[in-house]
Structure formats: C-alpha cells, structure tokens
Design an enzyme around this catalytic site. Structure first.
Site, PDB file in Angstrom:
ATOM      1  N   ASP A 197      62.982  61.345  31.318  1.00  0.00           N
ATOM      2  CA  ASP A 197      63.824  61.134  32.501  1.00  0.00           C
ATOM      3  C   ASP A 197      64.389  62.462  33.000  1.00  0.00           C
ATOM      4  O   ASP A 197      64.633  63.367  32.198  1.00  0.00           O
ATOM      5  CB  ASP A 197      64.960  60.160  32.140  1.00  0.00           C
ATOM      6  N   HIS A 231      58.138  66.553  38.851  1.00  0.00           N
ATOM      7  CA  HIS A 231      57.083  65.804  38.153  1.00  0.00           C
ATOM      8  C   HIS A 231      55.981  66.749  37.661  1.00  0.00           C
ATOM      9  O   HIS A 231      55.446  66.560  36.568  1.00  0.00           O
ATOM     10  CB  HIS A 231      56.510  64.725  39.074  1.00  0.00           C
ATOM     11  N   SER A 267      57.104  53.064  35.183  1.00  0.00           N
ATOM     12  CA  SER A 267      57.591  51.711  34.876  1.00  0.00           C
ATOM     13  C   SER A 267      57.184  50.714  35.950  1.00  0.00           C
ATOM     14  O   SER A 267      56.823  51.101  37.074  1.00  0.00           O
ATOM     15  CB  SER A 267      59.121  51.718  34.758  1.00  0.00           C
ATOM     16  N   TRP A 302      57.167  51.156  40.907  1.00  0.00           N
ATOM     17  CA  TRP A 302      56.356  50.796  42.088  1.00  0.00           C
ATOM     18  C   TRP A 302      57.227  50.746  43.336  1.00  0.00           C
ATOM     19  O   TRP A 302      56.733  50.859  44.457  1.00  0.00           O
ATOM     20  CB  TRP A 302      55.672  49.441  41.886  1.00  0.00           C
ATOM     21  N   LEU A 306      46.382  61.973  16.442  1.00  0.00           N
ATOM     22  CA  LEU A 306      47.519  61.452  17.220  1.00  0.00           C
ATOM     23  C   LEU A 306      47.029  60.399  18.203  1.00  0.00           C
ATOM     24  O   LEU A 306      46.063  60.641  18.936  1.00  0.00           O
ATOM     25  CB  LEU A 306      48.191  62.590  18.006  1.00  0.00           C
ATOM     26  N   SER A 346      66.276  50.844  29.524  1.00  0.00           N
ATOM     27  CA  SER A 346      65.526  50.645  30.775  1.00  0.00           C
ATOM     28  C   SER A 346      64.213  49.867  30.622  1.00  0.00           C
ATOM     29  O   SER A 346      63.166  50.299  31.106  1.00  0.00           O
ATOM     30  CB  SER A 346      65.248  51.994  31.456  1.00  0.00           C
TER      31      SER A 346
END
Ligand code: FPP
Length: 253
Positions: A18, A35, A63, A67, A129, A194
């Site tokens: 975030d 971003h 998330s 949208w 990973l 969230s």
C-alpha cells in the site's frame, strides 16, 4: 515452564502493498509513477524472499474493489502487470520461482488471462519460491466462490452438509494446497486487512509499517522478519502447550 527458545519458522509471507499513490503524490508525480516504483520494489522483495529461503510469498496486487478506480489507473496497473511478467520471466525461471494467481480471473482481460496462464505454466517447476499474485482478489468473494463449490458437491450427493469441515473450505479456496500465511505485512501505516485472505490469515502474525510500498526495500523486509522471529505463536493454546510445538508448520497447527 520456560518459553520456547527456537524462533517460529516462516513458510508463507503475505504482503498488502500500500502507498504507491501517496508516495507519488508527495513527490508531485502522477500516481502511475508510484505504481512503476512499486513494481521495482516487487522485484527486490521477491529476490530477498528467495535469499531468505521463504517458500511462499503472496502479494495483494489488485483487489476486487480496485476495479472501481479510474479506468486509466486500472489500465496502467494491468499494463505494468504484463510488463512485469515479460520482464521477469527469465529471472523467475533462473531463480526457481513459480507463479500462481489467486482471485477472480474471469474479470481480467483475455490478454492478461492468457499471459498469466502462460507464466504459471512456464514457471510451474520452480521449487524455491511460490510467488502468489492476488489479482481481482477479495477474501469475501473467494469465500463465496468456495462455498458455491462445496454447495455443488452437496447438491451432487458427494457430501453431507453435516460432514462439511474446514478442510472442505481449504481445498475449495484459491489458495488450495498452500500453507496459511505466517506473517502479514502492510505498508503505508494503514491498520486494516482490507478483505485480504480472510480465511487464511486466522492465525497470522501482523506487522504494520509506515513506509510506503515504493520505500519498502530488503532492509525493511529484514526488520519485519526480525520482528516475526521475536513472536511467540500460540494458535489459541497456552504458552506451555506450544513450547513443544514451536516451529511446526501451520498445516499442523
Ligand atoms: C496500493 O497503492 C497498491 C496497489 C493498488 C497496486 C499494487 C500494485 C503494484 C505494486 C504494481 C503491480 C504489481 C505487480 C505484481 C506487477 P495505492 O495506489 O492504493 O496507494 P495509496 O493508498 O497511497 O493511494
């Protein structure tokens, strides 16, 4: 009874990335710059997780609620995702990173769906990973979709309602087969979950840090891991009971 001396093992790290927008706004830059910097952080953190021998990293990349952002921002995020997949392909293959996606893929564009599936298939053999990208993901939505799968099994006569247990949910969630997260990190000072991994975070240790995601580098990750190592996980039991079980994986707890 003394407290356990060993540190808890960290198999699965989950991160709510975030603060990209605020990072950019504070520098007088467009949100897209935040971003872009956020993707660079993703690359550094994936590398550091490989170095730290963490076997699973889940990143909340987009998330179900995202949208609703301006269409231009949604398009930017999808373009960055496609760039990331193309640019990191070789590195993931070389580092033994396998990609997995959770979330409602049906809402993603055909181009993104195809690129994700290709990346998952190409990296499937990676065993160091598992990088889980949560895309078009919401915890409630995932639980609803899992419930539908279970209801279908009941309707088909495969399962009695009274026989439904936690394992039926676990195997019906997008994260089927993955261990529950041991540690959740959220950047940018917000103290919320969230709608992220609602079922899976039941016993996760939580770590909130003020740094915005673009400023969260390997040193900040190592500080979070140090904090985790100081934790004494109890899974609802007493300290005495858990002294023997310290270091067990979540699936056994
Ligand atoms: C939160 O910052 C971040 C997101 C909504 C997207 C996270 C995406 C990336 C880091 C890039 C794409 C990911 C990959 C894996 C290629 P925010 O925009 O909510 O920040 P704000 O709260 O400061 O506005």
């Amino acid at each position: 009874m003394t407290m356990p001396k060993s540190n808890p093992i960290l198999h699965h790290l989950a991160i709510i990335m975030d603060g990209n927008g605020r990072w950019a706004e504070e520098r007088g830059l467009p949100r897209v710059a935040g971003h872009q910097q956020g993707v660079r952080t993703v690359v550094e953190i994936v590398d550091e997780c490989v170095r730290q021998k963490i076997s699973c990293l889940t990143l909340f990349a987009f998330s179900s609620e995202n949208w609703g952002r301006p269409q231009s921002e949604v398009e930017t995020l999808m373009a960055l995702l496609l760039e990331f997949l193309a640019a990191q392909r070789q590195r993931m293959l070389g580092d033994g990173v396998s990609l997995r996606v959770i979330g409602d893929r049906s809402r993603l564009s055909a181009e993104v769906q195809v690129a994700l599936q290709k990346a998952e298939e190409e990296t499937a053999a990676g065993s160091r990973l598992t990088l889980v990208l949560a895309l078009s993901y919401g915890g409630r939505d995932e639980l609803v979709r899992a419930s539908r799968k279970i209801a279908q099994r009941v309707a088909d006569g495969e399962l009695e309602p009274d026989a439904i247990g936690p394992a039926d949910f676990e195997s019906s969630l997008d994260t089927a087969g993955l261990p529950d997260p041991d540690l959740l990190i959220r950047t940018s000072g917000e103290l919320r979950i969230s709608n992220f991994l609602l079922w899976q975070l039941a016993y996760a240790e939580l770590y909130f840090v003020d740094a915005y995601w673009p400023d969260f580098g390997p040193p900040e990750l190592r500080a979070a891991l140090d904090s985790y190592r100081q934790r004494r996980r109890r899974f609802g039991l007493t300290a005495e009971q858990t002294a023997e079980g310290e270091g067990l994986s979540n699936s056994a707890s």
